[in-house]
Each structure stands twice: as structure tokens, then as C-alpha cells.
Write a protein that holds these residues in place. Sequence first.
Motif, mmCIF file in Angstrom:
data_model
loop_
_atom_site.group_PDB
_atom_site.id
_atom_site.type_symbol
_atom_site.label_atom_id
_atom_site.label_comp_id
_atom_site.label_asym_id
_atom_site.label_seq_id
_atom_site.Cartn_x
_atom_site.Cartn_y
_atom_site.Cartn_z
ATOM 1 N N TRP A 46 -35.373 -7.967 -36.034
ATOM 2 C CA TRP A 46 -34.160 -7.755 -36.528
ATOM 3 C C TRP A 46 -34.181 -7.329 -37.916
ATOM 4 N N PRO A 47 -34.763 -5.969 -37.883
ATOM 5 C CA PRO A 47 -35.019 -5.384 -39.410
ATOM 6 C C PRO A 47 -33.402 -5.083 -39.812
ATOM 7 N N VAL A 48 -33.366 -5.324 -41.018
ATOM 8 C CA VAL A 48 -31.833 -4.991 -41.675
ATOM 9 C C VAL A 48 -31.996 -3.476 -42.285
ATOM 10 N N SER A 49 -31.506 -2.395 -41.620
ATOM 11 C CA SER A 49 -31.686 -1.032 -42.114
ATOM 12 C C SER A 49 -30.835 -0.462 -42.849
ATOM 13 N N ILE A 50 -29.443 -0.781 -42.177
ATOM 14 C CA ILE A 50 -28.168 -0.296 -42.843
ATOM 15 C C ILE A 50 -27.914 -1.189 -44.072
ATOM 16 N N ARG A 51 -28.378 -0.881 -45.240
ATOM 17 C CA ARG A 51 -28.236 -1.926 -46.311
ATOM 18 C C ARG A 51 -27.707 -1.517 -47.615
ATOM 19 N N VAL A 52 -27.441 -2.348 -48.604
ATOM 20 C CA VAL A 52 -26.915 -1.731 -49.852
ATOM 21 C C VAL A 52 -27.959 -1.800 -50.880
ATOM 22 N N ASP A 53 -29.014 -2.714 -50.689
ATOM 23 C CA ASP A 53 -29.951 -3.051 -51.666
ATOM 24 C C ASP A 53 -31.273 -3.151 -50.904
ATOM 25 N N GLY A 54 -32.474 -3.433 -51.735
ATOM 26 C CA GLY A 54 -33.838 -3.423 -51.151
ATOM 27 C C GLY A 54 -34.041 -4.295 -50.075
ATOM 28 N N ARG A 55 -33.479 -5.421 -49.859
ATOM 29 C CA ARG A 55 -33.807 -6.407 -48.934
ATOM 30 C C ARG A 55 -33.650 -6.106 -47.550
ATOM 31 N N GLY A 56 -34.584 -6.154 -46.524
ATOM 32 C CA GLY A 56 -34.673 -5.681 -45.254
ATOM 33 C C GLY A 56 -34.490 -6.933 -44.260
ATOM 34 N N PHE A 57 -34.336 -8.020 -44.883
ATOM 35 C CA PHE A 57 -34.144 -9.350 -44.088
ATOM 36 C C PHE A 57 -32.911 -10.015 -43.977
ATOM 37 N N LEU A 58 -32.346 -10.410 -42.828
ATOM 38 C CA LEU A 58 -31.167 -11.191 -42.748
ATOM 39 C C LEU A 58 -31.050 -12.377 -43.709
ATOM 40 N N ARG A 59 -30.025 -12.503 -44.336
ATOM 41 C CA ARG A 59 -29.738 -13.499 -45.356
ATOM 42 C C ARG A 59 -28.234 -14.333 -45.058
ATOM 43 N N ARG A 60 -28.305 -15.469 -45.228
ATOM 44 C CA ARG A 60 -27.166 -16.273 -45.341
ATOM 45 C C ARG A 60 -27.085 -17.451 -46.505
ATOM 46 N N ASP A 61 -25.819 -17.900 -46.695
ATOM 47 C CA ASP A 61 -26.011 -19.089 -47.662
ATOM 48 C C ASP A 61 -24.871 -19.793 -47.161
ATOM 49 N N LEU A 62 -24.852 -20.491 -45.902
ATOM 50 C CA LEU A 62 -23.726 -21.266 -45.249
ATOM 51 C C LEU A 62 -22.943 -22.114 -46.179
ATOM 52 N N GLY A 63 -22.029 -22.109 -46.613
ATOM 53 C CA GLY A 63 -20.920 -22.942 -47.307
ATOM 54 C C GLY A 63 -21.639 -23.049 -48.582
ATOM 55 N N ALA A 64 -22.085 -22.108 -49.284
ATOM 56 C CA ALA A 64 -22.520 -22.178 -50.694
ATOM 57 C C ALA A 64 -21.590 -22.643 -51.645
ATOM 58 N N GLY A 65 -22.133 -23.493 -52.696
ATOM 59 C CA GLY A 65 -21.244 -23.986 -53.609
ATOM 60 C C GLY A 65 -20.178 -24.850 -53.263
ATOM 61 N N GLY A 66 -20.374 -25.545 -52.050
ATOM 62 C CA GLY A 66 -19.275 -26.261 -51.478
ATOM 63 C C GLY A 66 -18.045 -25.707 -50.928
ATOM 64 N N ARG A 67 -18.040 -24.464 -50.580
ATOM 65 C CA ARG A 67 -17.122 -23.827 -50.043
ATOM 66 C C ARG A 67 -16.645 -24.269 -48.582
ATOM 67 N N GLN A 68 -15.321 -24.363 -48.183
ATOM 68 C CA GLN A 68 -14.928 -24.623 -47.145
ATOM 69 C C GLN A 68 -14.315 -23.790 -46.149
ATOM 70 N N LEU A 69 -14.501 -23.871 -44.861
ATOM 71 C CA LEU A 69 -13.922 -22.867 -44.034
ATOM 72 C C LEU A 69 -12.303 -23.301 -44.027
ATOM 73 N N PRO A 70 -11.734 -22.439 -43.486
ATOM 74 C CA PRO A 70 -10.146 -22.721 -43.210
ATOM 75 C C PRO A 70 -9.911 -23.937 -42.000
ATOM 76 N N THR A 71 -8.931 -24.542 -42.364
ATOM 77 C CA THR A 71 -8.659 -25.489 -41.100
ATOM 78 C C THR A 71 -7.504 -25.256 -40.268
ATOM 79 N N ARG A 72 -7.433 -25.899 -39.421
ATOM 80 C CA ARG A 72 -6.292 -25.644 -38.317
ATOM 81 C C ARG A 72 -5.002 -25.443 -38.768
ATOM 82 N N ALA A 73 -4.763 -26.317 -39.701
ATOM 83 C CA ALA A 73 -3.720 -26.570 -40.554
ATOM 84 C C ALA A 73 -3.344 -25.115 -41.327
ATOM 85 N N ASP A 74 -4.343 -24.438 -41.935
ATOM 86 C CA ASP A 74 -4.090 -23.280 -42.420
ATOM 87 C C ASP A 74 -4.029 -22.323 -41.341
ATOM 88 N N VAL A 75 -4.798 -22.438 -40.388
ATOM 89 C CA VAL A 75 -4.454 -21.292 -39.327
ATOM 90 C C VAL A 75 -2.833 -21.372 -38.791
#
Lengths: 138, 275
Positions: free
Chosen positions: B127-156
Motif C-alpha cells: 500500500w504505497p501512498v503515491s498520489i500525495r501532497v507531501d513527502g510521506r509515502g505511508f498511510l497515516r491516521r490519528d483516530l479521534g486525535a485531541g478527543g474529537r468525537q464522531l457525530p451521534t445518531r441525534a446529530d444525524v
Amino acid sequence: MPELTRRRALGAVAGAAAAVAVAGTAAAAARTERTVVSGPSAEPASFDEVFQGRRIQGAPARAGGHHGGGHHGGGHAGGHGGGFSVRIDGEELHVMRNADGTWISVVNHYETYPTPRAVARAAVAELQGAALVPLVTA
Amino acid sequence: MTVRKNQAQLTATEKRRFVDALLELKRNGQYDAFVTTHNAFIMGDTDNGERVGHRSPSFLPWHRRFLLQFERQLQAVDPSVALPYWDWTADRTAASSLWAADFLGGTGRSRDGQVMDGSFAFTSGKWPVSIRVDGRGFLRRDLGAGGRQLPTRADVDSVLAMATYDTPPWNSASDGFRNHLEGWRGVNLHNRVHVWVGGQMATGVSPNDPVFWLHHAFIDKLWAEWQARHPGSTYLPAAGTPNVVDLRETMRPWNDVTPADMLDHTRHYTFDTAA
């Protein structure tokens, strides 16, 4: 706990703390700059500073600048940043202005920021030291 | 007929076949063409200019067509595969089975955000990341960084209650269902999920993360749920709108499909539950 694991764990904590500090700085910058945004038509201020060790610059784009080649394939003219150009260590950061006057960049494309400077600082945090590269397009 | 299922309900075999089909599209180069197309539109779509894929009424039919094309290419590799959807109101933590090593892999390590497990980790070599905007060719994630919350069903539900599809000025400043679902206004559904995942998902090259498809398959399902709740409402604008795709105008890049063609998803697939 083995020594190596302990060190790695401490490193992870330090890294997380640094990330929180970065986010806090960017958020603080966003808050202080929000007060100077007077509306979508206000011309953003030029800036040139070193932020977290990287030079960020913003200024009105020169006519015939990088958007002239049409490499985004969007069939539009004049750029998307309202004619404003942002650079990180000399490389163009693609930015765009929203209808409400907020800004996004190609590395933070789903989250808005009040000014080009705030979007540049957020990009520096997101890049974690990596260099921007010209986008590979078909 | 293709049935799109909740990712949480997939069997181990279904997960494996989906992942294998993704890896094959990556290997043969078709996958990266989708990343390139998406980024070209996200950078080209502007609030005051021509806009097709994002920040406009055609956000929903454009992504429906985009996902259909992607799903057809997956099915050319393995006809048993359908796009699953991720209901992020229900599976809302990094501990969800979605992020297990046998499916999409987990969040990135703290040092550089690099995903370290699963088939899409750079270390897997597939899984090389080839179409990219910076030099990093690896898949990155930061799930819920900084305590961010996904929307709730009430939001939906609060967004699904909006009876008007879209409103002038037909962009990120609009009121109505489309822009609240997209997230430029209000409780913020679609945009917030991109930010919650972090890494490439927060950027213009977001389809580099395979969760892009599962996220958009759920956004697409929410459009179908909205239609079921508001049978008297339809796509807007109807005609004559500069820079915006009207109901019966064709959409780039295909130029042979209109929003009207995309309103009825049941011509192409159904969902595992009533939409």
C-alpha cells in the motif's frame, strides 16, 4: 516493565504531549486571529514568520502565478484562494477561501480556519516536518 | 444485485475478499486513478466558481457515481464484493472491529502517524501512498486525535429532518440538507468524520485511506434515508443555475450522467437494512 518498552512508552507520551501543545498553539492562533476577520471581502494580511522551525509566508498572489497552468484540471481561472498565495519553506501550499471567509488547505481540507496564517500553521503541525511536494496529477 | 452491508456485520471471508480486491486495484494502478480524480475535483471545486464534486448540490450524486465506478472495478476483480458502509454513529471508537488488523488496520503510531498493522500498513509492502501532497509515502491516521468525537445518531437525525435538499447560494454557505450533511454548516457530519480519522483522510487525497469508501457509502445511505423520510422533496436546483449542476445537467468527469440519473440507488444496489 523492560527498559526498552519503558523508554518507548515515555517517548510516546512525550510525542503525544508535543502534539497536544502544537494543537493548542494552532487553536490559540486561530482564536486571536478571528477578531481581525471582518468578512469574506476583507483582504487577508500578508505574513512572513518562522513557525515551529519552518518559514511560512502568505501574500497576494502575483498575476500569472502557479494557477495559470491549470494543473488542477478544474476549468477555472484565477486561483481558489481569492488570489492569495501561501508557502511553507518556499513550497506552495494550496489554499482555498470559503464563502464565509474561512480558509482550508490541501492538507486540512475538511476543517476551516479563520485566516491564511492559521491554515499555514495548521499545515505545519500536520506535516510533522515533512516537505510539501507538487501534486502528482494525471 | 449488489447488497451494501454494514461493515460491522461482515464475515471474516467477506472482509478478506474486500481487502484482497482493494489490494489488487492498488497493484494494477486503478486505485490511484480514483485518488487523482478526487483530488482534482476537491481542489477545483470553489464556492464562487464551477463546483461539482464538493460544496455544491451535486456532492451527493457525484459521490454516488464515483463509488459506483469504484465498486464496479472491485467487482471486476471479485464479483462477490460490494462496498460496505461504516455507521460512525454506532462504531465510534478506535476499538471498533473496523480498525482491526484483519480489516483496515488501526490508528497511526504517535511519532509519525504511520499505520503499523493490517494490509494497508506501509510495512506490508502492498500500500504505497503515491498520489500525495507531501513527502510521506505511508498511510497515516490519528483516530479521534485531541478527543474529537464522531457525530451521534441525534446529530444525524437532526440533519435528516431538514426537508429542503439544498438552497442558494448552492455552496458551503447554504442552508438545507446537503450542506449540513456535507458539514460546512451546523452539527457537521461528513467533514467531521474525515477530520476524526486524520492522516490522509483529512486531506485532498483522502481516498488513499480505504475507509474513504466506507465513510462515503454511509453518507450515500443517509441520502437514501433522507429520500425515504421526505418523499415530496427532491434534488435542487432544477435548472438554469450558473456554475452548479442542475437536476438534468451532466456531471464531469463522466459527462454522460446527471443528478436525475443518480436519484434511485435501487437500480444499482440495495442496503442490508431499509434505507
